[in-house]
Design a protein around this motif. Structure first.
Motif, short mmCIF file in Angstrom:
data_model
loop_
_atom_site.label_atom_id
_atom_site.label_comp_id
_atom_site.label_asym_id
_atom_site.label_seq_id
_atom_site.Cartn_x
_atom_site.Cartn_y
_atom_site.Cartn_z
N THR A 87 58.44 33.96 58.43
CA THR A 87 57.14 34.39 57.88
C THR A 87 56.18 34.74 59.00
O THR A 87 55.48 35.76 58.95
CB THR A 87 56.53 33.22 57.05
OG1 THR A 87 57.51 32.76 56.15
CG2 THR A 87 55.27 33.62 56.34
N GLN A 88 56.17 33.94 60.04
CA GLN A 88 55.22 34.18 61.14
C GLN A 88 55.61 35.40 61.96
O GLN A 88 54.75 36.11 62.47
CB GLN A 88 55.09 32.93 62.02
CG GLN A 88 54.38 31.79 61.32
CD GLN A 88 53.00 32.18 60.77
OE1 GLN A 88 52.28 32.96 61.39
NE2 GLN A 88 52.62 31.64 59.63
N ARG A 93 61.45 21.96 52.82
CA ARG A 93 61.11 23.38 52.65
C ARG A 93 62.37 24.24 52.72
O ARG A 93 62.55 25.16 51.93
CB ARG A 93 60.18 23.85 53.78
CG ARG A 93 58.74 23.42 53.60
CD ARG A 93 57.93 24.25 54.57
NE ARG A 93 56.62 23.70 54.82
CZ ARG A 93 55.84 24.08 55.83
NH1 ARG A 93 56.26 24.99 56.68
NH2 ARG A 93 54.66 23.56 55.99
N SER A 111 52.12 22.49 60.28
CA SER A 111 51.72 21.86 59.02
C SER A 111 50.45 22.53 58.47
O SER A 111 50.00 22.21 57.38
CB SER A 111 51.48 20.36 59.22
OG SER A 111 50.33 20.16 60.00
N GLN A 112 49.88 23.47 59.23
CA GLN A 112 48.69 24.20 58.76
C GLN A 112 49.10 25.23 57.70
O GLN A 112 50.28 25.45 57.45
CB GLN A 112 48.05 24.95 59.92
CG GLN A 112 47.67 24.11 61.12
CD GLN A 112 47.09 24.99 62.21
OE1 GLN A 112 45.89 25.16 62.30
NE2 GLN A 112 47.94 25.57 63.03
N THR A 113 48.10 25.92 57.14
CA THR A 113 48.43 26.98 56.17
C THR A 113 49.05 28.15 56.93
O THR A 113 48.86 28.30 58.15
CB THR A 113 47.17 27.51 55.45
OG1 THR A 113 46.33 28.13 56.42
CG2 THR A 113 46.41 26.40 54.73
N GLU A 114 49.74 28.99 56.16
CA GLU A 114 50.40 30.18 56.73
C GLU A 114 49.39 31.03 57.53
O GLU A 114 49.68 31.48 58.63
CB GLU A 114 50.95 30.99 55.54
CG GLU A 114 51.84 32.10 55.91
CD GLU A 114 52.33 32.83 54.65
OE1 GLU A 114 52.71 32.18 53.65
OE2 GLU A 114 52.33 34.07 54.68
N GLU A 115 48.18 31.19 56.95
CA GLU A 115 47.15 32.03 57.59
C GLU A 115 46.65 31.39 58.88
O GLU A 115 46.42 32.08 59.88
CB GLU A 115 45.96 32.28 56.65
CG GLU A 115 46.27 33.19 55.47
CD GLU A 115 47.18 32.54 54.43
OE1 GLU A 115 47.19 31.29 54.33
OE2 GLU A 115 47.91 33.28 53.73
N GLU A 116 46.46 30.08 58.85
CA GLU A 116 45.99 29.38 60.06
C GLU A 116 47.02 29.50 61.19
O GLU A 116 46.67 29.73 62.35
CB GLU A 116 45.73 27.89 59.76
CG GLU A 116 44.45 27.66 58.99
CD GLU A 116 44.34 26.25 58.41
OE1 GLU A 116 43.21 25.85 58.08
OE2 GLU A 116 45.37 25.54 58.27
#
Ligand code: TYD
Length: 228
Positions: free
Chosen positions: A19-20, A148, A194-199
């Motif tokens: 994703t990243q 996950r 562990s942060q959100t995808e956007e962070e």
């Protein structure tokens, strides 16, 4: 820019590397930078064939030792570097790669106890100087990552040979990635996964801008060039 940049993404299972890579690729493309998204084991025809032997569990079933597996990972990597990574960078394309040499150091070296000397020699042979410009280590508690990865897996698809190991083994790998980052902080950046995808995407983009795209970086490059 003389050549493209080589960025690798590392970490345990289910930490969100794919994703990243997509997020970073979009950002770079918007800046007019061409990218390719590659992965290991794999990323070239020869390496994808070796991937199947390693991840299906075939290598383990036929009694291959962890050292034997490390040699196969290195053979796949050598092909990937020669046929995909080096030519792309030469064409000024940035390569964003899901796992690379640090996975061997951690999975085969630290967690599977393959001799450090063998890991080092294989690495030298396989990468032939192709050290990543930046490596992001996505750090997450092993149990959360595994959960996950289990959810993400398509129905009927089974866990691969490495995913099947216990949480304790995955935790050992997480510690090994962190240790590795401490040893090479200039190249390896730890990201809190562990942060959100956007962070997470924001943290990664800030580092890429600062380390690989900023004026500061270009100026220091041209200074070192004039110094000869
Ligand atoms: P993959 O399906 O690509 O999963 P992930 O999303 O976890 O990256 O599986 C690759 C597996 O191979 C992963 O469990 C880590 C392992 N691996 C090694 O053991 N050594 C290596 O050098 C590499 C590149 C991967």
């Amino acid at each position: 820019m003389s050549r493209g940049k080589f960025i690798t993404f590392e970490g345990g299972e289910g930490v969100g590397k794919t994703t990243q890579i997509r997020h970073l690729s979009k950002r770079l493309n918007a800046e007019g930078i061409e990218t390719i998204h590659s992965r290991e084991p794999g990323g070239s025809c020869g390496a994808e064939a070796v991937r199947h032997v390693l991840l299906s569990g075939m290598a383990q079933e036929i009694g291959m030792s962890p050292a034997g597996e490390a040699i196969l990972f290195a053979a796949a990597r050598a092909d990937h570097v020669d046929t995909t990574i080096r030519p792309a960078l030469k064409d000024k394309i940035w390569v964003l790669c899901d796992r690379f040499m640090d996975s061997t150091r951690v999975y085969q070296g630290e967690a599977d106890n393959v001799e450090p000397k063998l890991i080092d020699s294989l690495e030298k042979l396989a990468i032939d100087g192709m050290v990543p410009d930046l490596t992001f280590i996505l750090d997450l508690r092993a149990d959360i990552g595994l959960e996950r990865a289990n959810k993400r897996r398509a129905e009927g698809e089974s866990a691969d040979r490495f995913e099947r190991e216990t949480v304790a083994v995955h935790t050992k790998r997480r510690q090994a990635f962190l240790k590795l980052a401490q040893r090479d902080p200039k190249r390896c950046k730890i990201i809190d996964a562990s942060q959100t995808e956007e962070e997470i995407a924001y943290d990664i983009w800030s580092i890429v801008k600062d380390e690989l795209l900023s004026d500061k970086q270009n100026k220091s490059k041209s200074k070192s060039k004039t110094k000869g």
